[in-house]
Every structure is written in C-alpha cells, then in structure tokens.
Design a protein around this motif. Structure first.
Motif, PDB file in Angstrom:
ATOM      1  N   VAL A   1       0.849  -1.187   0.000  1.00 55.86           N
ATOM      2  CA  VAL A   1       0.000   0.000   0.000  1.00 55.86           C
ATOM      3  C   VAL A   1       0.886   1.238   0.000  1.00 55.86           C
ATOM      4  O   VAL A   1       1.842   1.332   0.765  1.00 55.86           O
ATOM      5  CB  VAL A   1      -0.931   0.029   1.225  1.00 55.86           C
ATOM      6  CG1 VAL A   1      -1.739   1.310   1.261  1.00 55.86           C
ATOM      7  CG2 VAL A   1      -1.852  -1.186   1.234  1.00 55.86           C
ATOM      8  N   ALA A  23      -4.198   6.860  -2.786  1.00 53.30           N
ATOM      9  CA  ALA A  23      -3.784   5.572  -2.230  1.00 53.30           C
ATOM     10  C   ALA A  23      -3.756   4.539  -3.353  1.00 53.30           C
ATOM     11  O   ALA A  23      -4.612   4.555  -4.238  1.00 53.30           O
ATOM     12  CB  ALA A  23      -4.735   5.140  -1.126  1.00 53.30           C
ATOM     13  N   ASN A  26      -2.488  -2.936  -2.886  1.00 55.35           N
ATOM     14  CA  ASN A  26      -3.509  -3.894  -2.449  1.00 55.35           C
ATOM     15  C   ASN A  26      -4.380  -3.246  -1.380  1.00 55.35           C
ATOM     16  O   ASN A  26      -3.982  -3.108  -0.231  1.00 55.35           O
ATOM     17  CB  ASN A  26      -2.854  -5.154  -1.892  1.00 55.35           C
ATOM     18  CG  ASN A  26      -2.159  -5.953  -2.986  1.00 55.35           C
ATOM     19  OD1 ASN A  26      -2.626  -6.004  -4.108  1.00 55.35           O
ATOM     20  ND2 ASN A  26      -1.046  -6.560  -2.642  1.00 55.35           N
ATOM     21  N   ILE A  27      -5.568  -2.850  -1.773  1.00 59.54           N
ATOM     22  CA  ILE A  27      -6.491  -2.154  -0.872  1.00 59.54           C
ATOM     23  C   ILE A  27      -7.854  -2.810  -0.944  1.00 59.54           C
ATOM     24  O   ILE A  27      -8.450  -2.859  -2.018  1.00 59.54           O
ATOM     25  CB  ILE A  27      -6.603  -0.658  -1.223  1.00 59.54           C
ATOM     26  CG1 ILE A  27      -5.246   0.039  -1.029  1.00 59.54           C
ATOM     27  CG2 ILE A  27      -7.674   0.006  -0.371  1.00 59.54           C
ATOM     28  CD1 ILE A  27      -5.226   1.467  -1.507  1.00 59.54           C
ATOM     29  N   ILE A  98      -6.581   2.362   6.151  1.00 60.82           N
ATOM     30  CA  ILE A  98      -6.735   1.370   5.078  1.00 60.82           C
ATOM     31  C   ILE A  98      -6.744  -0.045   5.621  1.00 60.82           C
ATOM     32  O   ILE A  98      -5.940  -0.389   6.489  1.00 60.82           O
ATOM     33  CB  ILE A  98      -5.604   1.539   4.042  1.00 60.82           C
ATOM     34  CG1 ILE A  98      -5.707   2.915   3.364  1.00 60.82           C
ATOM     35  CG2 ILE A  98      -5.656   0.421   3.001  1.00 60.82           C
ATOM     36  CD1 ILE A  98      -4.554   3.228   2.438  1.00 60.82           C
ATOM     37  N   PRO A 100      -5.936  -3.481   4.012  1.00 62.16           N
ATOM     38  CA  PRO A 100      -5.376  -3.996   2.761  1.00 62.16           C
ATOM     39  C   PRO A 100      -6.105  -5.219   2.199  1.00 62.16           C
ATOM     40  O   PRO A 100      -6.186  -5.395   0.984  1.00 62.16           O
ATOM     41  CB  PRO A 100      -3.935  -4.343   3.138  1.00 62.16           C
ATOM     42  CG  PRO A 100      -3.626  -3.468   4.299  1.00 62.16           C
ATOM     43  CD  PRO A 100      -4.929  -3.394   5.072  1.00 62.16           C
ATOM     44  N   TYR A 109      -1.945   4.726   7.144  1.00 64.28           N
ATOM     45  CA  TYR A 109      -0.876   4.861   6.159  1.00 64.28           C
ATOM     46  C   TYR A 109      -0.679   6.352   5.884  1.00 64.28           C
ATOM     47  O   TYR A 109      -1.636   7.060   5.559  1.00 64.28           O
ATOM     48  CB  TYR A 109      -1.223   4.127   4.868  1.00 64.28           C
ATOM     49  CG  TYR A 109      -1.196   2.630   5.016  1.00 64.28           C
ATOM     50  CD1 TYR A 109      -2.292   1.953   5.548  1.00 64.28           C
ATOM     51  CD2 TYR A 109      -0.083   1.889   4.638  1.00 64.28           C
ATOM     52  CE1 TYR A 109      -2.271   0.575   5.704  1.00 64.28           C
ATOM     53  CE2 TYR A 109      -0.056   0.513   4.779  1.00 64.28           C
ATOM     54  CZ  TYR A 109      -1.151  -0.138   5.319  1.00 64.28           C
ATOM     55  OH  TYR A 109      -1.116  -1.502   5.467  1.00 64.28           O
TER      56      TYR A 109
END
Length: 120
Positions: A1, A23, A26-27, A98, A100, A109
């Motif tokens: 991320v 952003a 991998n979210i 976040i 992930p 983050y």
C-alpha cells in the motif's frame, strides 16, 4: 500500500492551492482519510478529515477557508486551500485508514508530505 501526496508549492498570501493524495496497491477498503500539517519543531496537527460517507471535520484555524473532499473510486482525497496566510506554511501530510485485505485490520498509512509555503 502506498499513499502519495502532491500539489504543494509557493503561493502569495490570499492565494489558493489544491493538494491531492492518492492511495494505491492492495487495498480492500479505505475508511477515514485526512490531512495533517507540521511545522519545524512542532507537533503534527490535524487539518481536516473526511469519512467514506463524506462527513468532515476541520481544525478551527482553517474552517471557512479549507475544504476537504474525496473520490472513493479513485481512492483520492483532496484539500482545497483558499485565503492562505503565512501561518499556513507547513509540511502537509495525508493519512488514510486502510484495510489492505479481508485478512488484515485497518491501519494508518501516511503520505510523504508536501511543502506549502505562503509568502510574498
């Protein structure tokens, strides 16, 4: 991320700037996003936050001058800053809450910071 901020610069008193923060990576889900600022030798302070649903909070010092918004599809938060004054000179940081993946918890983050200088 990754969280990447942009849009800082030098502006004259009374001027405007727009900061962006995106952003990526991998979210699974993003909760609250926000902007903070920090002057040399001082603690980082909250500027504004916005939830997924669009609820906002602002520091008293920026109410009526700054507007925070977000584009959930682009995973991006913005800070429109108007009527800037020298006291707004700071490094501005964005933060995103976040998650992930479905297997992880939410975590904060931070972006790398972008310098805003208000001077004639």
């Amino acid at each position: 991320v990754q969280v990447q901020a942009s849009g800082g610069g030098l502006v004259q008193p009374g001027g405007s700037l727009r900061l962006s923060c995106a952003a990526s990576g991998n979210i699974f889900r993003i909760n609250t996003m926000g902007w903070y600022r920090q002057a040399p030798g001082k603690q980082r302070e909250l500027v504004a936050t916005i939830t997924t649903g669009g609820s906002t909070t602002y520091a008293d010092s920026v109410k009526g001058r700054f507007t925070i918004s977000r584009d959930n599809a682009k995973k991006t938060v913005y800070l429109q800053m108007n009527s800037l004054n020298p006291e707004d000179t700071n490094v501005y940081y964005c933060k995103a809450d976040i998650r992930p993946s479905t297997y992880t918890r939410y975590a904060d983050y931070w972006g790398q910071g972008t310098q805003v200088t208000v001077s004639s």
